[in-house]
Design a protein around this motif. Structure first.
Motif, PDB file in Angstrom:
ATOM      1  N   UNK A 123      74.705   2.237  -0.033  1.00  0.00           N
ATOM      2  CA  UNK A 123      74.422   3.016  -1.006  1.00  0.00           C
ATOM      3  C   UNK A 123      75.537   3.369  -2.330  1.00  0.00           C
ATOM      4  N   UNK A 124      76.699   2.918  -1.813  1.00  0.00           N
ATOM      5  CA  UNK A 124      77.803   3.388  -2.837  1.00  0.00           C
ATOM      6  C   UNK A 124      77.847   2.179  -4.056  1.00  0.00           C
ATOM      7  N   UNK A 125      76.980   1.312  -3.788  1.00  0.00           N
ATOM      8  CA  UNK A 125      76.628   0.240  -4.898  1.00  0.00           C
ATOM      9  C   UNK A 125      75.519   0.502  -5.839  1.00  0.00           C
ATOM     10  N   UNK A 126      75.731   0.356  -7.165  1.00  0.00           N
ATOM     11  CA  UNK A 126      74.578   0.364  -8.015  1.00  0.00           C
ATOM     12  C   UNK A 126      73.620  -0.687  -7.703  1.00  0.00           C
ATOM     13  N   UNK A 160      80.392  -8.405 -12.372  1.00  0.00           N
ATOM     14  CA  UNK A 160      79.516  -7.639 -11.659  1.00  0.00           C
ATOM     15  C   UNK A 160      79.760  -7.817 -10.108  1.00  0.00           C
ATOM     16  N   UNK A 161      79.940  -9.175  -9.772  1.00  0.00           N
ATOM     17  CA  UNK A 161      79.850  -9.503  -8.460  1.00  0.00           C
ATOM     18  C   UNK A 161      81.376  -9.002  -7.797  1.00  0.00           C
ATOM     19  N   UNK A 162      82.462  -9.194  -8.764  1.00  0.00           N
ATOM     20  CA  UNK A 162      83.585  -8.939  -8.354  1.00  0.00           C
ATOM     21  C   UNK A 162      83.749  -7.515  -8.062  1.00  0.00           C
ATOM     22  N   UNK A 163      83.270  -6.728  -8.767  1.00  0.00           N
ATOM     23  CA  UNK A 163      83.354  -5.173  -9.085  1.00  0.00           C
ATOM     24  C   UNK A 163      82.547  -4.751  -7.672  1.00  0.00           C
ATOM     25  N   UNK A 164      81.572  -5.338  -7.327  1.00  0.00           N
ATOM     26  CA  UNK A 164      80.832  -4.968  -6.117  1.00  0.00           C
ATOM     27  C   UNK A 164      81.750  -5.237  -4.935  1.00  0.00           C
ATOM     28  N   UNK A 189      68.326   1.885   0.814  1.00  0.00           N
ATOM     29  CA  UNK A 189      68.867   0.998  -0.324  1.00  0.00           C
ATOM     30  C   UNK A 189      68.793  -0.448  -0.004  1.00  0.00           C
ATOM     31  N   UNK A 190      68.543  -0.966   1.097  1.00  0.00           N
ATOM     32  CA  UNK A 190      68.325  -2.424   1.351  1.00  0.00           C
ATOM     33  C   UNK A 190      67.038  -2.736   1.066  1.00  0.00           C
ATOM     34  N   UNK A 191      65.939  -1.729   1.307  1.00  0.00           N
ATOM     35  CA  UNK A 191      64.361  -2.216   1.040  1.00  0.00           C
ATOM     36  C   UNK A 191      64.508  -2.019  -0.593  1.00  0.00           C
ATOM     37  N   UNK A 192      64.956  -1.236  -1.220  1.00  0.00           N
ATOM     38  CA  UNK A 192      64.958  -1.007  -2.615  1.00  0.00           C
ATOM     39  C   UNK A 192      65.601  -2.357  -3.192  1.00  0.00           C
ATOM     40  N   UNK A 193      66.650  -2.671  -2.982  1.00  0.00           N
ATOM     41  CA  UNK A 193      67.220  -4.150  -3.345  1.00  0.00           C
ATOM     42  C   UNK A 193      66.115  -5.320  -3.191  1.00  0.00           C
ATOM     43  N   UNK A 194      65.733  -5.345  -2.002  1.00  0.00           N
ATOM     44  CA  UNK A 194      64.779  -6.461  -1.762  1.00  0.00           C
ATOM     45  C   UNK A 194      63.737  -6.407  -2.512  1.00  0.00           C
ATOM     46  N   UNK A 195      63.140  -5.157  -2.624  1.00  0.00           N
ATOM     47  CA  UNK A 195      61.977  -4.888  -3.580  1.00  0.00           C
ATOM     48  C   UNK A 195      62.121  -5.462  -5.071  1.00  0.00           C
ATOM     49  N   UNK A 196      63.377  -5.012  -5.428  1.00  0.00           N
ATOM     50  CA  UNK A 196      63.741  -5.450  -7.085  1.00  0.00           C
ATOM     51  C   UNK A 196      64.141  -6.831  -7.146  1.00  0.00           C
TER      52      UNK A 196
END
Length: 420
Positions: A123-126, A160-164, A189-196
């Protein structure tokens, strides 16, 4: 000389193995950055050698061994990797720093992949960072592939990946199978990312193609993995059902030239009946458990569409009722937009237009092409062709998806010709 078929086979194998190998190396060395660098180097070595020399008998063990050796090599380079040396020396016995034994426990490797998924969706990640990191670490896509998928320069995506990764390190998240409490905290957060990820693959927001099958397929694969971990979770099952029921229509969504075909005009004989049956079974079982979530309701809506043999057989009153339930669960403006369209299908276009007018004040939809496209469709149904033409054209000017632009422009031209 390398045959194209051998190269393609090796490429698919590397993509499948990448998250498992990263998980195994990460579990041992406890440093995401060091592990990912080493695994990337091992993948590059495999991509060079395997097509030429053949895939080894134990490809996963080969990759883990090479990645582990890469970390050991970096540890020896004090000037380049002081931080990694301290980590490796403190955590790994010296005899294992040269060549770590390969994992053979399939369950452990699967756990590693899922642990990576939950870590990348912290959840800390955008949302953009979580999507990028998930596709890189768990999906096995390269930075260049991810950058192309989201139409940004590779350097931008790399940053972006480096910041993550830096955010993951700063958060202190341990690499271990999350406790039930931590899993529950991160599951949303996992489900939301997979949905996106799925949505971007199913309808690309930009570019010449309507679909990005690699993205939607990867989202389905990862959601299956989560569903295997949490078989009794209704929302996980609901999300997987939603993906399957939606993706089942993919073959009918475009014509021979890649042109967009709207749902009402699709050849439903092209729909994937096996995926529909699996999706319906999943959502039916999930809904029967009693605790209903937003993904389950969306899957139920998709099921109503998929079970209609013809567009005119669609049970719009049931869809409208389901959107009413979803409206009470979510403040998503896209849900409100879909609710307005369903209202128009049941109560007439003017009723839908009235609801769209109320959405004009929502800043989240300001300038969004889908609001103009929906209004154009309902204005056409209401008989106001001139206004419909204007909104079709405005919608076309506001989307960066070439298939959507072409479709909307064609609709405006069709109505304009009818007025002549």
């Amino acid at each position: 000389m390398t045959s194209p078929s051998h190269s393609a086979t090796a490429e698919r194998l590397l993509r499948d193995l990448a998250p498992q190998v990263l998980g195994a190396v990460m579990r041992r060395f406890r440093d995401f950055g060091a592990a990912e660098d080493a695994v990337q180097e091992a993948l590059i070595a495999a991509a060079t050698q395997w097509p030429r020399e053949g895939v080894p008998d134990e490809p996963r063990a080969w990759l883990i061994h090479v990645a582990s050796r890469r970390i050991a090599d970096h540890v020896r380079s004090e000037a380049a990797r002081r931080r990694r040396e301290a980590i490796v020396v403190s955590l790994v016995p010296p005899e294992l720093q040269i060549a770590l034994a390969a994992d053979s426990d399939e369950a452990s490797l699967e756990d590693d992949t899922l642990t990576l998924l939950f870590m990348c969706c912290h959840p800390a990640l955008s949302a953009p960072s979580a999507i990028a990191l998930t596709l890189r670490a768990v999906g096995g896509l390269t930075t260049a592939e991810i950058a192309r998928a989201f139409l940004v320069p590779e350097a931008t995506m790399a940053q972006r990946i480096s910041r993550a990764k830096q955010s993951i390190k700063a958060s202190g998240v341990p690499f271990e199978r999350p406790t039930p409490e931590a899993r529950a905290e991160r599951l949303g957060a996992v489900l939301h990312v997979l949905y996106l990820i799925f949505n971007e693959g199913y309808t690309s927001s930009s570019g010449p193609a309507l679909h990005r099958d690699d993205l939607s397929g990867e989202a389905i694969r990862l959601t299956r993995a989560v569903q295997a971990l949490l078989p009794d979770d209704g929302e996980v099952a609901g999300l997987l059902a939603l993906m399957l029921l939606t993706d089942a229509r993919r073959a009918a969504r475009t014509g021979p030239l890649g042109e967009l075909i709207p749902l009402a005009e699709q050849d439903r004989r092209l729909w994937d009946q096996r995926a529909i049956a699996e999706g319906v079974a999943l959502v039916t079982a999930a809904l029967s458990r009693g605790s209903i979530g937003a993904y389950q309701v969306q899957a139920a809506i998709a099921a109503v569409h998929d079970e209609a043999a013809r567009a005119e057989d669609t049970d719009w009153p049931q869809i409208l009722a389901l959107y009413g339930v979803l409206m009470r669960m979510s403040d998503n403006p896209m849900v409100a937009l879909s609710h307005a369209i369903a209202t128009a299908m049941v109560h007439g276009p003017q009723a839908g237009l009235d609801l769209l007018n109320a959405l004009d004040a929502d800043a989240r939809l300001s300038g969004h092409h889908r609001l103009d496209a929906a209004r154009a469709h309902l204005l056409e149904r209401a008989g106001d062709r001139e206004a419909a033409i204007a909104h079709y054209r405005r919608a076309a000017s506001r989307t960066t998806s070439i298939p959507e632009q072409n479709y909307l422009t064609t609709q405006a031209a069709r109505l304009n010709d009818a007025l002549k």
